[in-house]
Design a protein around this motif. Structure first.
Motif, PDB file in Angstrom:
ATOM      1  N   GLY A 198     -21.290  21.852 -15.169  1.00 13.00           N
ATOM      2  CA  GLY A 198     -21.877  21.686 -13.851  1.00 13.00           C
ATOM      3  C   GLY A 198     -23.396  21.710 -13.880  1.00 13.00           C
ATOM      4  O   GLY A 198     -24.056  20.890 -13.221  1.00 13.00           O
ATOM      5  N   VAL A 199     -23.960  22.621 -14.637  1.00 13.75           N
ATOM      6  CA  VAL A 199     -25.426  22.706 -14.728  1.00 13.75           C
ATOM      7  C   VAL A 199     -25.992  21.430 -15.333  1.00 13.75           C
ATOM      8  O   VAL A 199     -27.021  20.904 -14.874  1.00 13.75           O
ATOM      9  CB  VAL A 199     -25.836  23.934 -15.568  1.00 13.75           C
ATOM     10  N   ILE A 200     -25.310  20.892 -16.345  1.00 13.72           N
ATOM     11  CA  ILE A 200     -25.799  19.683 -17.014  1.00 13.72           C
ATOM     12  C   ILE A 200     -25.746  18.478 -16.087  1.00 13.72           C
ATOM     13  O   ILE A 200     -26.730  17.738 -15.942  1.00 13.72           O
ATOM     14  CB  ILE A 200     -25.004  19.425 -18.315  1.00 13.72           C
ATOM     15  N   PHE A 201     -24.598  18.246 -15.425  1.00 13.83           N
ATOM     16  CA  PHE A 201     -24.553  17.046 -14.583  1.00 13.83           C
ATOM     17  C   PHE A 201     -25.380  17.214 -13.326  1.00 13.83           C
ATOM     18  O   PHE A 201     -25.909  16.241 -12.770  1.00 13.83           O
ATOM     19  CB  PHE A 201     -23.110  16.607 -14.286  1.00 13.83           C
ATOM     20  N   MET A 202     -25.529  18.446 -12.829  1.00 13.09           N
ATOM     21  CA  MET A 202     -26.380  18.659 -11.672  1.00 13.09           C
ATOM     22  C   MET A 202     -27.849  18.377 -12.024  1.00 13.09           C
ATOM     23  O   MET A 202     -28.574  17.732 -11.254  1.00 13.09           O
ATOM     24  CB  MET A 202     -26.231  20.095 -11.176  1.00 13.09           C
ATOM     25  N   TYR A 204      -8.029  10.175 -11.502  1.00 12.92           N
ATOM     26  CA  TYR A 204      -7.164   9.625 -12.556  1.00 12.92           C
ATOM     27  C   TYR A 204      -7.725   9.965 -13.936  1.00 12.92           C
ATOM     28  O   TYR A 204      -6.989  10.361 -14.842  1.00 12.92           O
ATOM     29  CB  TYR A 204      -7.047   8.118 -12.380  1.00 12.92           C
ATOM     30  N   MET A 205      -9.037   9.833 -14.109  1.00 13.17           N
ATOM     31  CA  MET A 205      -9.655  10.157 -15.398  1.00 13.17           C
ATOM     32  C   MET A 205      -9.488  11.636 -15.716  1.00 13.17           C
ATOM     33  O   MET A 205      -9.283  12.019 -16.868  1.00 13.17           O
ATOM     34  CB  MET A 205     -11.146   9.793 -15.378  1.00 13.17           C
ATOM     35  N   GLY A 206      -9.578  12.482 -14.690  1.00 12.10           N
ATOM     36  CA  GLY A 206      -9.369  13.901 -14.904  1.00 12.10           C
ATOM     37  C   GLY A 206      -7.948  14.225 -15.306  1.00 12.10           C
ATOM     38  O   GLY A 206      -7.704  15.091 -16.146  1.00 12.10           O
ATOM     39  N   THR A 215     -19.595  15.350 -20.680  1.00 10.51           N
ATOM     40  CA  THR A 215     -19.921  16.743 -20.983  1.00 10.51           C
ATOM     41  C   THR A 215     -18.660  17.602 -21.005  1.00 10.51           C
ATOM     42  O   THR A 215     -18.490  18.454 -21.890  1.00 10.51           O
ATOM     43  CB  THR A 215     -20.899  17.288 -19.934  1.00 10.51           C
ATOM     44  N   ALA A 216     -17.767  17.392 -20.033  1.00 10.18           N
ATOM     45  CA  ALA A 216     -16.524  18.160 -19.981  1.00 10.18           C
ATOM     46  C   ALA A 216     -15.676  17.913 -21.220  1.00 10.18           C
ATOM     47  O   ALA A 216     -15.010  18.826 -21.727  1.00 10.18           O
ATOM     48  CB  ALA A 216     -15.738  17.792 -18.728  1.00 10.18           C
ATOM     49  N   THR A 217     -15.691  16.694 -21.723  1.00 12.77           N
ATOM     50  CA  THR A 217     -14.949  16.368 -22.948  1.00 12.77           C
ATOM     51  C   THR A 217     -15.506  17.141 -24.132  1.00 12.77           C
ATOM     52  O   THR A 217     -14.749  17.662 -24.963  1.00 12.77           O
ATOM     53  CB  THR A 217     -15.013  14.859 -23.223  1.00 12.77           C
ATOM     54  N   ALA A 244     -10.699  19.143 -13.733  1.00 13.17           N
ATOM     55  CA  ALA A 244     -10.636  18.485 -12.429  1.00 13.17           C
ATOM     56  C   ALA A 244     -11.756  18.976 -11.504  1.00 13.17           C
ATOM     57  O   ALA A 244     -12.381  18.172 -10.795  1.00 13.17           O
ATOM     58  CB  ALA A 244      -9.273  18.739 -11.788  1.00 13.17           C
ATOM     59  N   SER A 245     -12.025  20.271 -11.510  1.00 13.52           N
ATOM     60  CA  SER A 245     -13.079  20.814 -10.645  1.00 13.52           C
ATOM     61  C   SER A 245     -14.442  20.243 -11.007  1.00 13.52           C
ATOM     62  O   SER A 245     -15.215  19.835 -10.128  1.00 13.52           O
ATOM     63  CB  SER A 245     -13.105  22.342 -10.745  1.00 13.52           C
ATOM     64  N   ALA A 246     -14.740  20.213 -12.309  1.00 13.18           N
ATOM     65  CA  ALA A 246     -16.038  19.693 -12.751  1.00 13.18           C
ATOM     66  C   ALA A 246     -16.182  18.225 -12.398  1.00 13.18           C
ATOM     67  O   ALA A 246     -17.212  17.784 -11.863  1.00 13.18           O
ATOM     68  CB  ALA A 246     -16.203  19.901 -14.250  1.00 13.18           C
TER      69      ALA A 246
END
Length: 300
Positions: A68-72, A294-296, A234-236, A246-248
């Motif tokens: 979250g910090v990275i994409f924000m 769907y990607m999540g 990033t989540a990957t 899913a939340s991210a």
């Protein structure tokens, strides 16, 4: 689960709110009072209750929070880049900058609740709890810098920030919620989401879109496509899965928060350009969100 089974009811309430605002004959004061009730009472009760009634598992959520910090941060940088790519006045930039990274929590909670039930709401609340202060910090920084207003004062009285950290503190304490308090918070929280979605629809405004189309298009693309793409990558890397992934991903892909308009107007900014971006990103999210959900699910 078919994402449309969640998204169609979610956006149906948004459309209902828009129709009620235009045709039901409610006064402007009614909608203003409803927004106040949701923002200062119902939604803080949802956030506090979702966090306080569950043990805090920050170790499990760490990768999600880092994501979250990275994409924000990426959203903020891309939003700032728009200052040089677009012909915006200082007021327009200070107001619209927040639209590159702020997110509509009402829609996010509705989706996560539909996908994962109470667990999804709690996990999303943890992420939102850390991202809301960061997003408000960026939004208020630009407007306070433009309007010479106090950054810390704005953050200290934000009800979402206060209720989130109060809920986190209660969770860390290990104290159980008294049954009567828990029941009251559940009642208030259950009212927050449908009324919040209706209020989102009631607040949609497309006036002034034509002259600001390049800025509206750029910031909507950043918020709905570029930021979630960065979140997915990033989540990957962090190996997120299930409600954490899913939340991210969904938080990153959400349209701009309707409260961005309120903040811009209250701090002397250009509310019209913010309203146009909110409306555009909300409508476009009905198309982009199913893809990101769907990607999540592919990564689960």
């Amino acid at each position: 689960m078919n994402p449309l089974n969640i998204l169609l009811p979610t956006f149906a309430l948004v459309v209902l709110g828009h129709l009620l605002r235009r045709h039901a004959g409610f006064s402007a004061g009614f909608w203003s009072d409803l927004e106040w009730l949701i923002y200062y009472v119902l939604f803080p009760a949802l956030l506090f209750g979702a966090l306080a009634r569950r043990p805090l598992e920050l170790q499990s959520a760490a990768g999600m929070i880092y994501t979250g910090v990275i994409f924000m941060t990426a959203g903020m940088l891309l939003g700032y880049l728009g200052r040089y790519l677009l012909r915006l006045t200082e007021t327009e930039f200070a107001s619209s900058f927040q639209c590159a990274f702020r997110f509509n929590t009402y829609i996010g909670f509705a989706i996560l609740g539909g996908l994962y039930g109470a667990e999804g709401v709690a996990v999303f609340a943890i992420l939102a709890g850390f991202m809301v202060p960061l997003a408000n910090l960026g939004a208020v920084w630009a407007l306070a810098r433009h309007g010479n207003q106090g950054l810390l004062r704005e953050l200290a009285r934000n009800p979402l920030v206060l209720s989130t950290f109060a809920g986190l503190a209660w969770s860390v304490s290990g104290w159980p919620l008294p049954e009567m308090a828990d029941t009251t918070l559940r009642f208030l929280g259950e009212a927050a989401l449908p009324l919040g979605l209706i209020a989102v629809g009631a607040g949609l405004r497309l006036a002034g879109l034509g002259s600001r189309l390049p800025a509206v298009t750029y910031l909507s693309i950043v918020k709905l496509l570029l930021v979630p793409a960065i979140a997915l990558a990033t989540a990957t890397l962090f190996g997120l899965s299930g409600p954490y992934l899913a939340s991210a991903l969904i938080l990153a892909a959400l349209p701009t928060a309707s409260s961005a308009y309120i903040l811009a107007v209250r701090m002397g900014g250009d509310g019209q350009i913010v309203a146009a971006i909110i409306a555009t990103s909300t409508l476009a999210a009905a198309v982009t969100l199913p893809f990101w959900i769907y990607m999540g699910q592919l990564g689960t």
